[in-house]
Every structure is written in C-alpha cells, then in structure tokens.
Design an enzyme around this catalytic site. Structure first.
Site, PDB file in Angstrom:
ATOM      1  N   ASP A  30       0.867  -1.184   0.000  1.00 39.54           N
ATOM      2  CA  ASP A  30       0.000   0.000   0.000  1.00 39.54           C
ATOM      3  C   ASP A  30       0.901   1.231   0.000  1.00 39.54           C
ATOM      4  O   ASP A  30       1.474   1.600   1.035  1.00 39.54           O
ATOM      5  CB  ASP A  30      -0.901   0.027   1.235  1.00 39.54           C
ATOM      6  CG  ASP A  30      -2.027  -0.991   1.182  1.00 39.54           C
ATOM      7  OD1 ASP A  30      -1.929  -1.946   0.388  1.00 39.54           O
ATOM      8  OD2 ASP A  30      -3.004  -0.834   1.945  1.00 39.54           O
ATOM      9  N   LYS A  60      -6.981   3.450  -2.926  1.00 39.99           N
ATOM     10  CA  LYS A  60      -7.346   3.391  -1.509  1.00 39.99           C
ATOM     11  C   LYS A  60      -7.568   4.810  -0.997  1.00 39.99           C
ATOM     12  O   LYS A  60      -6.843   5.728  -1.392  1.00 39.99           O
ATOM     13  CB  LYS A  60      -6.224   2.682  -0.748  1.00 39.99           C
ATOM     14  CG  LYS A  60      -6.352   2.661   0.773  1.00 39.99           C
ATOM     15  CD  LYS A  60      -5.150   1.928   1.387  1.00 39.99           C
ATOM     16  CE  LYS A  60      -5.082   2.081   2.895  1.00 39.99           C
ATOM     17  NZ  LYS A  60      -3.909   1.410   3.475  1.00 39.99           N
ATOM     18  N   LYS A 108     -10.252   0.243  -2.028  1.00 29.83           N
ATOM     19  CA  LYS A 108     -10.114  -0.046  -0.604  1.00 29.83           C
ATOM     20  C   LYS A 108     -10.486   1.189   0.202  1.00 29.83           C
ATOM     21  O   LYS A 108      -9.974   2.281  -0.046  1.00 29.83           O
ATOM     22  CB  LYS A 108      -8.677  -0.471  -0.276  1.00 29.83           C
ATOM     23  CG  LYS A 108      -8.420  -0.700   1.228  1.00 29.83           C
ATOM     24  CD  LYS A 108      -7.001  -1.192   1.474  1.00 29.83           C
ATOM     25  CE  LYS A 108      -6.675  -1.265   2.972  1.00 29.83           C
ATOM     26  NZ  LYS A 108      -5.313  -1.779   3.224  1.00 29.83           N
TER      27      LYS A 108
END
EC number: 4.1.2.4
Length: 220
Positions: free
Chosen positions: A89, A152, A181
């Site tokens: 991430d 995300k 996400k």
C-alpha cells in the site's frame, strides 16, 4: 464474500511493538481476516508468525506522508517484498500531484507496480482528505494508467478518513478496472457494510474485531 475476508487487519501506530504485531497476526488467524497491514519494518515478523496460514501480509510504503524521494519508496518496496510482503500500500505524493507534476506521479506508481510484479498487489493511497474531487479523479486515472490493482482512500493519519462520497467517486472513476479499498475511521459493522454495499473490495481498519462482533471500535 464474507466481511472478514475483506478486512486488512491493521496496526500502523508509531508505538507498535513486536509483541503487538504478533498479537495482530494471531487475531487475523483467529478471525480469518484477509491480511495484516503493518509498517515495512515489521513485515518479516508478521511473515514468520503467519507461515503456514492463509493470512497475507500487506506492507505500507512511503507512509504516512508519501513525500519522500521516489527512490526511497522503491528501496522500501523491494525490501518489503524480500521480507515476504504479498501486498504493498503506497502513499501517493500528494504535493507533486497538486503541483501538476503528473508525469512524476505516474512514473512513481508505474515503477512501484513493476517492482511489485503481476503476482502481488499494489494499492495506491490517495489521501482523499487533502484532494479536490478533480484531483481524486486525476489520481484514479494515474493509478489505472500505471496498472495499479487498487485505489485506496486514506492512511488514517490525515485530517479525515474514508467517506461514502469519496468511495462512490472512486468506484465511478475506476469502472471495475481497479479495485477500491476504504480505510480510515471505519469502526463498526454498520459503517463497514455501507462501504461493502458501495462495492469496495477491501476495508483497512484497526477495528476489525469490533466490526466482526458488532461492537464500536475506537481506532483507525
């Protein structure tokens, strides 16, 4: 898919100890969460603890500001993968995006995806609380062009976390060409399900157990 299999069980606070990382891993096994999400310095610890289980290890990179040299992110990603990370991430360089340095932002994400490879997952953290809607759309387009797997919402360390409006915007932008996400401030089952119903494919939270039990969590 069951809600627990959408959860990246997360511990990213500054004071996290090795014992707390191991507890996180044990909780992920107990509740059958999809992954644990940790800072890169704890990837090897998590991987060793989770050996023989189906719980994946997710490492943040460039966390939480995203503003370090691109080469530092590349090095951190290579090390996290060497230590056993299944997913990365990365934090978008918000300042470069706002400066109009689109090519630099794109190159950074592309390079990171090349390092991560096709068999592992790259998520791009937009840090939506600092972006206009047009900047969110631009960031999503860049992530798609770089062939990132997810966009995300948040680090959980910014001025705000996920919002339903931001997730709806991101879903519209990526059009199923990437996954979404939601993370930051998701503390209870009802809120988690609102995001699931919007179509998120992953939820990042330190409140996974509370969500699973139908309780109210207090963390990010």
């Amino acid at each position: 898919m069951k809600l627990n299999k959408l959860i990246d069980h997360t511990l990213l606070k500054t004071t996290a100890t090795i014992a707390e990382i191991e507890t996180l891993c044990q909780e992920a096994i107990t509740y059958d969460f999809y992954s644990v999400c940790v800072n890169s310095g704890y990837v090897a610890t998590a991987k060793n603890f989770l050996t023989g289980t189906n719980v994946k290890v997710c490492s943040v990179v460039g966390f939480p500001l995203g503003a370090m040299a691109a080469e530092a992110k590349y090095f951190e990603t290579n090390q996290a993968i060497a230590d056993g990370a299944d997913e990365i991430d990365m934090v978008l360089n918000v300042g470069l995006l706002k400066s109009g340095k689109v090519d630099k932002v794109l190159e950074e994400i592309k390079t990171l995806k090349n390092i991560v490879g096709e068999n592992r997952v790259l998520k791009v953290i937009l840090e939506t609380c600092y972006l206009t809607d047009d900047e969110k759309r631009l960031a999503c387009r860049l992530a798609l062009e770089a062939q990132a797997d997810f966009v995300k919402t948040s680090t959980g360390f910014g001025s705000a976390g996920a919002t339903l409006a931001d997730v709806a915007l991101m879903k519209e932008c990526v059009q199923h060409k990437a996954k979404v996400k939601a993370s930051g401030g998701i503390r209870d089952y009802q809120t988690a399900m609102q995001y699931v119903n919007l179509g998120v494919e992953r939820i990042g939270t330190s409140n996974g157990i509370a969500i699973f039990k139908g309780e109210k969590g207090t963390g990010y």
